[in-house]
Design an enzyme around this catalytic site. Structure first.
Site, PDB file in Angstrom:
ATOM      1  CD  GLU A   1      24.192  14.060  13.086  1.00 18.86           C
ATOM      2  OE1 GLU A   1      23.080  14.007  13.536  1.00 18.86           O
ATOM      3  OE2 GLU A   1      25.020  13.284  13.333  1.00 18.86           O
TER       4      GLU A   1
ATOM      5  CD  GLU B   1      27.883  16.156  17.011  1.00 18.83           C
ATOM      6  OE1 GLU B   1      27.239  15.065  17.322  1.00 18.83           O
ATOM      7  OE2 GLU B   1      27.265  17.032  16.296  1.00 18.83           O
TER       8      GLU B   1
END
Ligand SMILES: CCCC/N=C1\SC[C@@H]2[C@H](O)[C@H](O)[C@@H](O)CN12
Length: 652
Positions: A185, A265
């Protein structure tokens, strides 16, 4: 240690084909025409789940992985926390609980592929997002997750070692690893340093070769992907329950107009914080969304599928405000913290079985739990009395307080002692702005208050020349996410002042790395002082006797609901932090491998308020049920209004 060149791993693979007649070279890649992954030339879609080997006792890895296979998954996704493998710079550990190669080989043997996430940053509510704390030693202005040469040098050395371990386990080399994530991320981080990403990409190619799918993961927002993506890395996104996958994947399609759709995710639950209610995600709602994603043709990794436990000091923290993650990382995941089958697991398995043949094995049973009942705890020593005996080499002497990283003591606790040079009358106010994260202030062992970073950093004291001013500081876990990760030093990071004047001459005691010493203590004169609700931080021990016959020992849960906040060890294994006064976690999971038949030794460090001041309550209980969604109290520890400045020495 130089990285093992890729040609050697490739040569091994070629020899396998020549000598063992493997019919064709193994391959895993992306088919951009048909928007799919391809495995050995055939379309492939993964239905994966996240599990962290660092959060499951290695004796239970097979149990959890088999349950994931029995749920219908064909892959798992796993992070590699840098800090458990390089505890000190240049010292590497891939043994026992850190044997990631064994974990990956076991995964392969069970029939699961691997989506590997080696970082170097992993977030994960893990201590410092996986970074080793020694990165902060001396480097006052290091810029983590950037092209800062000090950071790059450390990553380069780490990846030389780690990626050399990983290369032979790539799918093309006969292993289970089908793809590898670069960073984590990164688009959520302020640096936006493309050269850093280019360094990581090149490092991975140099050691892993060109035949592995390298990818990135970011939140499903244009703002995230702008800085989180890089040419040559396949862009994937993450998001939770959705009933309109097209909307989510439209974001990915802006960067990857062709290629497989991937949610790296897909959140099955969410993280907890001490003092906040346990997170919950409805099983039916999640299953319905999973059905839509699979029908849409997406590749999915469910985060978490097995959450596990933050044993020891391995939890991370959020900031701002500073909020530490509890010991349980249950995550309301399909497999509970103890690996138990849940309603959510069954619902997910039913959805997967709509798209794929049922798994060829039955669902393994949850492991048995046993309520071993109540045991009495006995005082060993207050922490101040423990100091002299525990640190035979004596304390570190310094004019001003030193933070934990500078004394190579990265986790747990440090005692800072100052011997008063003047008489100070009540109320003399001390400013302790730099407490990281929580401190217990005593004069001659009498508690005078709790200080907390950014919340309450002043305390009133009184004393006379020669009195001991003790500040026991707890490192509650380093921030694992966000733009403040560079500011993660622990202990006392600034001076202690009175009216702006710094107190000088300190004795500094790193604490509790070696809990075995506690057993040798028999300090009769040691007893906790009490002031209001606070008692002197102290060590207690007890013995749990487990029957010497099968099926004992069994998993159990440690209930210390009469205690307040501290740390607990079982047979020298650090079970983690407890804080029932804050909640929501009231009991700690004790996995069977930690227990012995016969005598088991418990050691507790109670920091705030011991029930043992009133003899009747000096006990803990071992139960057969978890309790991680208990009552929560946000204004914890603020006993100050109840403290008297006289303190008194109760009869103990
Ligand atoms: C709003 C903050 C989002 C930060 N990202 C999170 S919180 C839970 C998960 C894990 O930390 C995971 O390791 C992250 O990649 C994504 N994520």
């Amino acid at each position: 240690m130089a990285g093992v060149p890729i040609w050697s791993a490739r040569l091994c693979s070629a020899l396998l084909i020549i000598f063992f007649g493997c019919s064709e070279a193994r391959s895993f890649g992306i088919d951009y025409e048909n928007d799919t992954f391809v495995l050995d030339g055939k379309p492939f879609r993964y239905v994966s789940g996240s599990i962290h080997y660092s959060r499951v006792p290695n004796q239970y890895w097979k149990d959890r992985l088999t349950k994931m296979f029995a749920a219908g998954l064909n892959a798992i996704q796993v992070y590699i926390p840098w800090n458990i493998h390089e505890p000190f710079q240049g010292q590497f550990d891939f043994s026992g609980q850190q044997d990631v190669v064994a974990f990956l080989r076991l995964t392969h043997s069970i029939g699961l592929y691997v989506i590997l996430r080696p970082g170097p940053y992993i977030c994960a509510e893990w201590e410092f997002g996986g970074f080793p704390a020694w990165l902060l030693k001396g480097n006052n202005d290091i810029q983590l997750r950037s092209s800062d040469p000090r950071y790059i040098k450390a990553v380069d050395q780490w990846f030389d070692v780690l990626l050399s371990e990983i290369a032979p386990l790539l799918y093309v080399n006969g292993g289970p690893i089908i793809s590898v994530q670069v960073e984590n991320e990164y688009g959520s981080y302020f640096a936006c340093d493309y050269d850093y990403l280019r360094f990581l990409r090149q490092k991975m190619i140099d050691i892993l070769g060109n035949d592995v799918v390298l990818f990135t993961t970011d939140g499903d927002g244009v703002g995230y992907l702008r800085c989180g993506t890089l040419e040559g890395l396949y862009t994937t996104i993450d998001f939770g329950i959705t009933y309109d996958p097209a909307q989510n994947f439209n974001v990915q399609r802006k960067w990857e107009p062709r290629g497989p759709l991937v949610n790296s995710e897909f959140y099955t639950g969410w993280l907890d914080h001490w003092g906040e209610s346990h997170s919950h995600t409805d099983a039916a709602a999640f299953a319905k969304s999973l059905d839509l994603l699979l029908a849409y043709g997406a590749n999915v990794n469910m985060y978490m599928f097995e959450g596990g436990t933050n044993f020891g000091f391995w939890n991370g923290a959020e900031y701002p405000p500073f909020k530490a993650i509890p010991t349980s990382y249950d995550y309301d995941a399909p497999l509970s913290e103890a690996g138990d089958i849940t309603e959510k697991y069954i619902a997910i398995r039913q959805v997967i079985c709509k798209y794929y043949p049922p798994p060829p094995i039955p669902i393994p049973p949850s492991t048995p739990k046993f309520a071993y009942g109540k045991i009495t705890m006995n005082l060993v020593s207050t922490i101040p009395d423990y100091l002299e005996k525990y640190t035979p080499g004596g304390p570190i002497k310094s004019k001003y307080p030193i933070n934990m990283e500078e004394i190579d003591h990265y986790y747990g606790f440090v005692m800072y002692r100052h011997i008063l040079k003047d008489n100070v009358s009540w109320p003399t106010t001390l400013d302790i702005m730099g407490v990281r994260d929580r401190g217990y202030v005593m004069i001659n062992q009498i508690p005078f208050g709790i200080i907390e970073r950014e919340k309450n950093t002043t305390v009133n004291i009184k004393g006379v020349i020669g009195d001991y001013l003790d500040i026991l500081v707890e490192n509650q876990g380093r921030i694992n996410y966000g733009d403040n990760m560079n500011d993660n030093r622990k202990g006392l990071i600034t001076n202690v002042t009175h009216n702006g004047d710094a107190l000088t001459d300190w004795l500094i005691y790193p604490l509790l790395e070696n809990i075995t010493l506690v057993q040798s203590f028999n300090l009769k004169h040691s007893y906790p002082r009490q002031n209001g609700l606070l008692s002197t931080p102290a060590l207690y021990t007890g013995q749990l006797v487990v029957p010497k016959k099968a099926p004992h020992p069994m998993d159990t849960y440690f209930d210390m609901s009469l205690w307040t906040k501290g740390q607990v060890w079982m047979n020298n294994f650090n079970l983690g932090r407890y804080w029932p006064a804050a909640g929501p976690q009231i009991r700690l999971y004790i996995p069977k491998p930690v227990l012995n038949q016969g005598v088991n030794t418990v050691v507790m460090l109670e920091l705030e308020s011991s029930p043992c001041m009133h003899d009747t309550n000096c006990f803990v209980t071992f139960m057969d049920q978890p309790l991680i969604n208990g009552t929560v109290h946000t204004s914890v520890g603020h006993h100050h209004g109840k403290l008297s400045h006289h303190g008194y020495l109760p009869s103990v």
